[in-house]
Write an enzyme that holds these catalytic residues in place. Structure first.
Site, PDB file in Angstrom:
ATOM      1  N   LYS A  88       0.823  -1.221   0.000  1.00 10.01           N
ATOM      2  CA  LYS A  88       0.000   0.000   0.000  1.00 10.01           C
ATOM      3  C   LYS A  88       0.861   1.278   0.000  1.00 10.01           C
ATOM      4  O   LYS A  88       2.068   1.230   0.270  1.00 10.01           O
ATOM      5  CB  LYS A  88      -0.938  -0.046   1.210  1.00 10.01           C
ATOM      6  CG  LYS A  88      -2.026  -1.122   1.078  1.00 10.01           C
ATOM      7  CD  LYS A  88      -3.034  -1.064   2.225  1.00 10.01           C
ATOM      8  CE  LYS A  88      -4.110  -2.130   2.064  1.00 10.01           C
ATOM      9  NZ  LYS A  88      -5.110  -2.076   3.166  1.00 10.01           N
ATOM     10  N   TYR A 116     -12.476  -1.762  -3.423  1.00  8.69           N
ATOM     11  CA  TYR A 116     -13.024  -1.821  -2.073  1.00  8.69           C
ATOM     12  C   TYR A 116     -14.534  -1.603  -2.065  1.00  8.69           C
ATOM     13  O   TYR A 116     -15.105  -1.177  -1.054  1.00  8.69           O
ATOM     14  CB  TYR A 116     -12.309  -0.814  -1.167  1.00  8.69           C
ATOM     15  CG  TYR A 116     -10.949  -1.286  -0.689  1.00  8.69           C
ATOM     16  CD1 TYR A 116     -10.825  -2.458   0.070  1.00  8.69           C
ATOM     17  CD2 TYR A 116      -9.795  -0.577  -0.974  1.00  8.69           C
ATOM     18  CE1 TYR A 116      -9.588  -2.893   0.523  1.00  8.69           C
ATOM     19  CE2 TYR A 116      -8.554  -1.006  -0.523  1.00  8.69           C
ATOM     20  CZ  TYR A 116      -8.464  -2.170   0.227  1.00  8.69           C
ATOM     21  OH  TYR A 116      -7.238  -2.605   0.685  1.00  8.69           O
ATOM     22  N   PHE A 123     -15.510   4.628   6.764  1.00  7.79           N
ATOM     23  CA  PHE A 123     -14.121   4.894   6.371  1.00  7.79           C
ATOM     24  C   PHE A 123     -13.896   4.822   4.866  1.00  7.79           C
ATOM     25  O   PHE A 123     -12.770   5.001   4.392  1.00  7.79           O
ATOM     26  CB  PHE A 123     -13.172   3.939   7.104  1.00  7.79           C
ATOM     27  CG  PHE A 123     -13.403   2.464   6.843  1.00  7.79           C
ATOM     28  CD1 PHE A 123     -12.960   1.865   5.676  1.00  7.79           C
ATOM     29  CD2 PHE A 123     -14.039   1.662   7.797  1.00  7.79           C
ATOM     30  CE1 PHE A 123     -13.143   0.504   5.431  1.00  7.79           C
ATOM     31  CE2 PHE A 123     -14.236   0.305   7.566  1.00  7.79           C
ATOM     32  CZ  PHE A 123     -13.788  -0.269   6.376  1.00  7.79           C
ATOM     33  N   THR A 177      -5.947  -6.486  10.590  1.00  8.67           N
ATOM     34  CA  THR A 177      -6.158  -5.183   9.940  1.00  8.67           C
ATOM     35  C   THR A 177      -5.587  -4.041  10.787  1.00  8.67           C
ATOM     36  O   THR A 177      -4.907  -3.152  10.271  1.00  8.67           O
ATOM     37  CB  THR A 177      -7.674  -4.953   9.733  1.00  8.67           C
ATOM     38  OG1 THR A 177      -8.228  -6.104   9.106  1.00  8.67           O
ATOM     39  CG2 THR A 177      -7.930  -3.718   8.886  1.00  8.67           C
ATOM     40  N   ARG A 192       2.022  -6.096   9.166  1.00  8.94           N
ATOM     41  CA  ARG A 192       1.318  -4.938   9.718  1.00  8.94           C
ATOM     42  C   ARG A 192       1.846  -4.558  11.105  1.00  8.94           C
ATOM     43  O   ARG A 192       1.976  -3.373  11.411  1.00  8.94           O
ATOM     44  CB  ARG A 192      -0.181  -5.207   9.730  1.00  8.94           C
ATOM     45  CG  ARG A 192      -0.772  -5.086   8.313  1.00  8.94           C
ATOM     46  CD  ARG A 192      -2.151  -5.663   8.224  1.00  8.94           C
ATOM     47  NE  ARG A 192      -2.847  -5.290   6.999  1.00  8.94           N
ATOM     48  CZ  ARG A 192      -3.995  -5.818   6.615  1.00  8.94           C
ATOM     49  NH1 ARG A 192      -4.586  -6.736   7.361  1.00  8.94           N
ATOM     50  NH2 ARG A 192      -4.576  -5.418   5.498  1.00  8.94           N
ATOM     51  N   ASN A 231      -2.070   0.547   6.545  1.00  9.89           N
ATOM     52  CA  ASN A 231      -1.594  -0.699   7.156  1.00  9.89           C
ATOM     53  C   ASN A 231      -0.752  -1.559   6.210  1.00  9.89           C
ATOM     54  O   ASN A 231      -0.660  -2.771   6.360  1.00  9.89           O
ATOM     55  CB  ASN A 231      -2.770  -1.474   7.766  1.00  9.89           C
ATOM     56  CG  ASN A 231      -3.802  -1.881   6.735  1.00  9.89           C
ATOM     57  OD1 ASN A 231      -3.614  -1.645   5.539  1.00  9.89           O
ATOM     58  ND2 ASN A 231      -4.884  -2.502   7.174  1.00  9.89           N
ATOM     59  N   HIS A 253      -2.297  -5.370   1.486  1.00  8.69           N
ATOM     60  CA  HIS A 253      -3.597  -6.008   1.242  1.00  8.69           C
ATOM     61  C   HIS A 253      -3.357  -7.451   0.834  1.00  8.69           C
ATOM     62  O   HIS A 253      -2.381  -7.745   0.139  1.00  8.69           O
ATOM     63  CB  HIS A 253      -4.362  -5.317   0.098  1.00  8.69           C
ATOM     64  CG  HIS A 253      -5.417  -6.215  -0.508  1.00  8.69           C
ATOM     65  ND1 HIS A 253      -6.630  -6.416   0.094  1.00  8.69           N
ATOM     66  CD2 HIS A 253      -5.420  -7.024  -1.613  1.00  8.69           C
ATOM     67  CE1 HIS A 253      -7.338  -7.297  -0.634  1.00  8.69           C
ATOM     68  NE2 HIS A 253      -6.617  -7.668  -1.667  1.00  8.69           N
ATOM     69  N   GLU A 289      -9.610 -10.259  -8.301  1.00  9.46           N
ATOM     70  CA  GLU A 289      -8.625  -9.185  -8.114  1.00  9.46           C
ATOM     71  C   GLU A 289      -7.423  -9.381  -9.059  1.00  9.46           C
ATOM     72  O   GLU A 289      -6.932  -8.417  -9.659  1.00  9.46           O
ATOM     73  CB  GLU A 289      -8.184  -9.154  -6.646  1.00  9.46           C
ATOM     74  CG  GLU A 289      -9.318  -8.710  -5.727  1.00  9.46           C
ATOM     75  CD  GLU A 289      -9.042  -8.876  -4.236  1.00  9.46           C
ATOM     76  OE1 GLU A 289      -7.928  -9.313  -3.850  1.00  9.46           O
ATOM     77  OE2 GLU A 289      -9.952  -8.565  -3.437  1.00  9.46           O
TER      78      GLU A 289
HETATM   79  P1  RTP Z   1      -7.456  -5.568   2.989  1.00 11.91           P
HETATM   80  O1  RTP Z   1      -8.834  -5.799   2.376  1.00 11.91           O
HETATM   81  O2  RTP Z   1      -6.832  -4.252   2.559  1.00 11.91           O
HETATM   82  O3  RTP Z   1      -6.546  -6.737   2.762  1.00 11.91           O
HETATM   83  O4  RTP Z   1      -7.619  -5.436   4.591  1.00 11.91           O
HETATM   84  P2  RTP Z   1      -8.479  -6.356   5.579  1.00 11.91           P
HETATM   85  O5  RTP Z   1      -9.180  -7.430   4.818  1.00 11.91           O
HETATM   86  O6  RTP Z   1      -7.582  -6.742   6.690  1.00 11.91           O
HETATM   87  O7  RTP Z   1      -9.528  -5.300   6.156  1.00 11.91           O
HETATM   88  P3  RTP Z   1     -10.930  -4.804   5.553  1.00 11.91           P
HETATM   89  O8  RTP Z   1     -11.925  -4.874   6.640  1.00 11.91           O
HETATM   90  O9  RTP Z   1     -11.218  -5.483   4.247  1.00 11.91           O
HETATM   91  O10 RTP Z   1     -10.638  -3.268   5.288  1.00 11.91           O
HETATM   92  C1  RTP Z   1     -10.023  -2.829   4.101  1.00 11.91           C
HETATM   93  C2  RTP Z   1      -9.040  -1.735   4.415  1.00 11.91           C
HETATM   94  O11 RTP Z   1      -9.751  -0.558   4.825  1.00 11.91           O
HETATM   95  C3  RTP Z   1      -8.952   0.179   5.743  1.00 11.91           C
HETATM   96  N1  RTP Z   1      -9.699   0.318   6.992  1.00 11.91           N
HETATM   97  N2  RTP Z   1      -9.809   1.452   7.638  1.00 11.91           N
HETATM   98  N3  RTP Z   1     -10.514   3.475   9.503  1.00 11.91           N
HETATM   99  C4  RTP Z   1     -10.914   2.224   9.717  1.00 11.91           C
HETATM  100  O12 RTP Z   1     -11.568   1.904  10.686  1.00 11.91           O
HETATM  101  C5  RTP Z   1     -10.562   1.219   8.718  1.00 11.91           C
HETATM  102  N4  RTP Z   1     -10.922  -0.055   8.752  1.00 11.91           N
HETATM  103  C6  RTP Z   1     -10.376  -0.619   7.655  1.00 11.91           C
HETATM  104  C7  RTP Z   1      -7.659  -0.588   5.934  1.00 11.91           C
HETATM  105  O13 RTP Z   1      -6.691  -0.096   4.990  1.00 11.91           O
HETATM  106  C8  RTP Z   1      -8.099  -1.992   5.588  1.00 11.91           C
HETATM  107  O14 RTP Z   1      -7.010  -2.815   5.268  1.00 11.91           O
HETATM  108 MG    MG Z   2     -10.388  -7.012   3.079  1.00  9.53          MG
END
Ligand code: RTP
Ligand code: MG
Length: 140
Positions: free
Chosen positions: A11, A51, A59, A93, A104, A114, A117, A128
């Protein structure tokens, strides 16, 4: 055991701090082979599509801003249980909750910036990978 492929992103917070090589070393040490890789800047449409599952979340707009704020390195990773293995080496996350030694926990700035991805299912990995790479760009 069958080889699996997953989609990964280094990222913008990580590329900005010149951490691509260190992130890649952790992926490779976890047994994942980088079989395709390129540095791009995501468009707003790329990030919103990528996303899209989060579009109702509070967010979402910040996340799209962040993902388009600088270069990212998009990758295809190959290995045994690549999807789960990559999620494991990335860590939770929220870096405050990520296990020690994960990407992370080591590099993330906060829950949004973070550093990495990784696809969360075989179905999403296929979608993807196909969005960012043509078949001839992937050399297994
Ligand atoms: P990713 O999709 O990027 O691999 O991450 P993940 O599955 O661990 O988490 P996900 O819930 O899918 O969230 C996607 C990305 O959104 C950002 N995020 N920000 N501000 C917040 O509370 C928040 N929560 C998530 C993070 O960049 C997260 O990886
Ligand atoms: Mg995710």
């Amino acid at each position: 055991m069958a080889l699996e492929r997953t989609f990964s992103i280094v990222k913008p917070d990580a590329t900005r701090r010149n951490l691509t090589g260190k992130v890649n070393a952790m992926l490779e040490e976890a047994g994942l082979r980088i079989v395709a890789q390129k540095r791009i800047v995501m468009t707003r449409l790329d990030a919103e599509t990528f996303y899209g599952v989060h579009k109702e979340r509070p967010f979402f707009n910040d996340l799209v801003e962040f993902m388009t704020s600088g270069p990212v390195v998009v990758q295809v990773l190959e290995g045994e249980n690549a999807i789960a293995r990559n999620r494991e080496v990335m860590g939770a996350t929220n870096p405050a909750e990520a296990a020690e030694g994960t990407i992370r926990a080591t590099f993330a700035e906060n829950i949004e910036a973070n550093s990495a991805h990784g696809s969360d299912s075989a179905e999403n990995a296929a979608i993807e990978i196909a969005y960012f790479f043509s078949g001839s760009e992937i050399v297994g």
